[in-house]
Design a protein around this motif. Structure first.
Motif, mmCIF file in Angstrom:
data_model
loop_
_atom_site.group_PDB
_atom_site.id
_atom_site.type_symbol
_atom_site.label_atom_id
_atom_site.label_comp_id
_atom_site.label_asym_id
_atom_site.label_seq_id
_atom_site.Cartn_x
_atom_site.Cartn_y
_atom_site.Cartn_z
ATOM 1 N N LYS A 274 3.635 -48.618 47.153
ATOM 2 C CA LYS A 274 3.305 -47.301 46.593
ATOM 3 C C LYS A 274 2.348 -46.522 47.492
ATOM 4 N N ARG A 275 1.520 -47.250 48.242
ATOM 5 C CA ARG A 275 0.596 -46.560 49.142
ATOM 6 C C ARG A 275 1.367 -45.711 50.147
ATOM 7 N N ALA A 276 2.487 -46.251 50.660
ATOM 8 C CA ALA A 276 3.311 -45.509 51.624
ATOM 9 C C ALA A 276 3.913 -44.262 50.973
ATOM 10 N N LEU A 277 4.316 -44.394 49.707
ATOM 11 C CA LEU A 277 4.865 -43.244 48.985
ATOM 12 C C LEU A 277 3.806 -42.165 48.768
ATOM 13 N N LYS A 278 2.572 -42.607 48.438
ATOM 14 C CA LYS A 278 1.477 -41.647 48.220
ATOM 15 C C LYS A 278 1.103 -40.940 49.520
ATOM 16 N N GLU A 279 1.069 -41.697 50.615
ATOM 17 C CA GLU A 279 0.743 -41.092 51.912
ATOM 18 C C GLU A 279 1.790 -40.053 52.292
ATOM 19 N N GLU A 280 3.054 -40.375 52.028
ATOM 20 C CA GLU A 280 4.153 -39.453 52.333
ATOM 21 C C GLU A 280 4.058 -38.195 51.480
ATOM 22 N N ALA A 281 3.705 -38.386 50.199
ATOM 23 C CA ALA A 281 3.608 -37.244 49.279
ATOM 24 C C ALA A 281 2.444 -36.326 49.632
ATOM 25 N N ASN A 282 1.385 -36.907 50.228
ATOM 26 C CA ASN A 282 0.188 -36.115 50.539
ATOM 27 C C ASN A 282 0.199 -35.511 51.929
ATOM 28 N N MET A 283 1.263 -35.782 52.687
ATOM 29 C CA MET A 283 1.337 -35.257 54.065
ATOM 30 C C MET A 283 1.505 -33.743 54.067
#
Length: 527
Positions: free
Chosen positions: A518-527
């Motif tokens: 989920k961390r990767a998904l959050k990082e992608e969403a916040n880019m």
């Protein structure tokens, strides 16, 4: 009642187990004496008896000792599931060394961090990863690289040569000496090395044996080892457990559902420690290609929450009951499991395993126990709890307090003493002031017939603080729209829990063991 779960342990199952102060090689040696001619492990068409396993372990231990490996040195293992893994693992431990577990899929920055953090001088690695290791070797303490190949001659084969070398006789202090440095998945930040002693791992092996439906005196179990052995779950619940009970470790280097279905048909494993993504894939494959799942007498799910819909469907189709459990690297890893015999509760991680205590404390201060049914942080205590984080005394003090391990997971306990994970403290979504636990929304998403996989995260929102985003993988031939997903959730959830954003993808990012990142998904969403 202080420990309400004790009343649900059925007769014949232990509430406590005796844990001897011995090393992991000593625990293995007990099985060698009991089951010398039993099959210890199978790798496709090749099998090893317990005697053959020990012969290989001793040769490699002598070779490592000859290379200068001594007590306290770190030996890294960077291999998929294959016979060379357990051989290397027990051989290095026999020398008194500490195993550094490394994922073969690591990129250079991840590998560099672990090697430098541990000052590792010897690595045993798959031949395909050698160019990556050599590229960073000059930036590390690495002196020796031992390659393993399934097809060609390799340096590992030289370790197995019969050279009449002296096998070391090292005195190990089980409670103090570190057997394994298990790096946390890094799903919430920088990876840390959990120091697991011989006593920690022997304890968790015996605790796991006591809560698995195993024929411990007969050596007849066959454990399907797909979960990576370099991950703490596969290491304990497959490898160490198997060798303790005299079972046959069926080694599978990679999860490919068609191949795994064939292995289940041919090898007829009796115990399967899997993760939700594996159960999901087997479930969907089974619907199209029937195969015999009933041979799996004991199925255990760990590493991530198992959606209730998936659990019920797998149980119904296979005739097997999947017992969901819970653990973490810092606890070797198992702390909870649904009883194999007796009361089980879908959606629960079960009850504390023998010799383990657990409670829910307020997540603000961590000092007060919360009432039954209320959500707080799960804390656990037992002989399997790590010594601390390698070289990180401050971080150790944050999570180890008076013998209790603060897990960082939000949970609740019911009146029967069954525990339920509702999310990680760092994954809690606060939308318009309301607490939203991703697992609750994900459970609803998995009830939709067109959804194969789902992950729910919080993304910044100027008005609500955070808003809920669902990232979804559709089943083959299924066609879904954002509106349909939202309408499905609206029928089953309070308005503030309904996703406002739905994104469709072909694949969700996962760790090596199959946990959704989920961390990767959050990082992608916040880019």
């Amino acid at each position: 009642m202080e420990k309400p779960w004790l009343k649900h342990i059925v007769e014949g199952n232990p509430k406590e187990v005796e844990i001897p102060e011995i090393s992991l090689p000593q625990l293995l040696n007990e099985s060698i004496k009991k089951y010398p001619n039993h099959t210890a492990m199978t790798f496709f068409q090749k099998t090893y008896s317990y005697d053959q396993l020990m012969e290989s372990v001793k040769k490699v231990a002598a070779s490592l000792y000859n290379l200068g490996i001594s007590k306290g040195d770190r030996v890294a293992i960077m291999l998929p599931n294959c016979p060379q893994y357990p051989i290397s693992y027990y051989a290095a431990l026999m020398c008194g060394a500490t195993i550094v577990q490394i994922n073969p899929m690591y990129k250079s920055s991840e590998l560099l961090h672990v090697l430098n953090d541990t000052e590792t001088e010897v690595i045993i690695a798959l031949d395909k990863t050698i160019p990556l290791i050599e590229a960073i070797q000059q930036q590390t303490s690495l002196q020796t690289i031992i390659d393993v190949s399934f097809e060609n001659d390799c340096k590992f084969n030289e370790l197995l040569a019969d050279r009449q070398l002296h096998v070391p006789d090292i005195q190990i202090d089980p409670k103090e000496d570190i057997a394994v440095l298990q790096y946390t998945g890094g799903t919430t930040g920088r990876s840390k090395g959990a120091m697991l002693t011989h006593y920690n791992l022997v304890a968790n092996t015996l605790q796991s044996a006591a809560t698995s439906k195993v024929k411990t005196d007969e050596g007849e179990e066959r454990i399907l080892a797909i979960s990576p052995l370099f991950h703490v779950y596969g290491m304990t619940s497959a490898m160490n457990l198997n060798f303790h009970i005299g079972g046959n470790l069926i080694l599978v280097p990679k999860f490919e559902v068609e191949q795994v279905a064939q292995i289940i048909e041919q090898s007829k494993p009796t115990i399967f420690p899997g993760v939700p993504t594996m159960y999901n894939a087997l479930l969907n494959y089974y619907k199209e290609h029937h195969f015999d799942l009933s041979v799996l007498k004991t199925c255990i799910s760990g590493s991530a929450p198992l959606p209730v819909e998936m659990l019920n469907s797998f149980n119904e189709l296979s005739g097997t009951t999947v017992a969901e459990g819970y653990g973490l690297s810092e606890a070797s890893p198992v702390t909870h499991r649904n009883p194999i015999a007796g009361l089980q509760k879908a959606g629960s991680i079960g009850i504390p395993i023998p010799n383990t205590d657990a409670k829910i404390v307020d997540s603000a201060t961590g000092e007060e126990s919360v009432p039954i049914g209320e959500v707080g942080e799960l804390v656990v205590k037992g002989p399997q709890i790590m010594k601390g984080y390698w070289g990180m005394p401050e971080e150790t003090q944050q999570v180890l307090k008076d013998g209790w391990l603060y897990t960082g997971d939000l949970a609740r306990m019911d009146e029967d003493g069954f525990f339920y994970i509702v999310g990680r403290k760092k994954e809690l979504i606060i939308a318009s002031g309301y607490n939203v636990y991703p697992i609750e929304v994900e459970d609803v998403l998995y009830t939709h017939p067109g959804i194969l996989e789902a992950a729910v995260i919080g993304v910044p929102d100027k008005y609500r603080g955070e808003t809920i985003k669902a990232v979804i993988v559709c089943k083959e031939n299924a066609s879904l729209t954002e509106e349909e997903v939202i309408a499905h959730c609206r029928n089953k959830l309070a308005a503030y829990k309904v996703p406002r954003i739905v994104e469709f993808t072909d694949e969700l990012p996962k760790t090596a063991v199959g946990k959704i990142l989920k961390r990767a998904l959050k990082e992608e969403a916040n880019m």
